[in-house]
Design an enzyme around this catalytic site. Structure first.
Site, PDB file in Angstrom:
ATOM      1  CG  HIS A  82      -1.827  -1.138   1.317  1.00  0.00           C
ATOM      2  ND1 HIS A  82      -2.837  -1.325   0.408  1.00  0.00           N
ATOM      3  CD2 HIS A  82      -1.908  -2.165   2.178  1.00  0.00           C
ATOM      4  CE1 HIS A  82      -3.500  -2.416   0.714  1.00  0.00           C
ATOM      5  NE2 HIS A  82      -2.953  -2.955   1.787  1.00  0.00           N
ATOM      6  N   PRO A 104      -5.328  -0.518   5.012  1.00  0.00           N
ATOM      7  CG  PRO A 104      -4.892   0.386   2.909  1.00  0.00           C
ATOM      8  CD  PRO A 104      -4.739  -0.873   3.728  1.00  0.00           C
TER       9      PRO A 104
END
Length: 145
Positions: free
Chosen positions: A49, A93
């Site tokens: 990410h 996330p």
């Protein structure tokens, strides 16, 4: 993971669909050490990410945005993605970004109410296909109180 994936794809129900293993490994890479080497060669930090490129920290420490998500030195620009994190988190996330979206909606809506007054309502539609998009729609109240 590669070996488990191969095992799953070789199961009769999956094999009937005709899956074909493609790069970066390919069916020719069979030895465990060769698979490990192929994985090491294919993985880089951008496979994770992407975060921490516009950290929320004081500018003097290398930060890019303040606690209201405003980019230092650029008027009218806010960063609302995982790039504002100062360091990676240990989980995915998604939930953190939902919380960030809520924070930014509150920041922006308080500015809109301040500018437009209390006869304004906010509608906050959320759409997501591959990513979450937060939008603010300003609706002027036309009914007399």
């Amino acid at each position: 993971m590669v070996l488990k994936n191969r095992e799953i794809m070789a199961a009769p129900a999956m094999a009937a669909l005709g899956p074909v293993e493609l790069g970066p490994f390919g069916a020719t890479v069979q030895a465990v050490d060769d698979i490990k080497a192929a994985v090491r060669a294919a993985i880089n930090p951008s496979n994770a990410h992407g975060c921490c490129t516009a950290a929320m920290m004081p500018r003097k420490l290398g930060g890019v945005v303040d606690d209201k998500m405003r980019v230092y030195g650029v008027k009218g620009l806010r960063v609302v993605d995982i790039s504002y994190w100062p360091m990676p988190i240990s989980g995915t996330p998604t939930s953190t970004m939902y919380a960030t979206g809520e924070k930014v909606i509150n920041l922006i809506s308080s500015l809109i109410f301040y500018v437009l007054g209390t006869d304004t309502a906010l509608r906050l539609p959320m759409s997501s296909s591959k990513s979450t998009v937060w939008m603010v729609t300003v609706i002027k109240n036309t009914t007399a109180a």
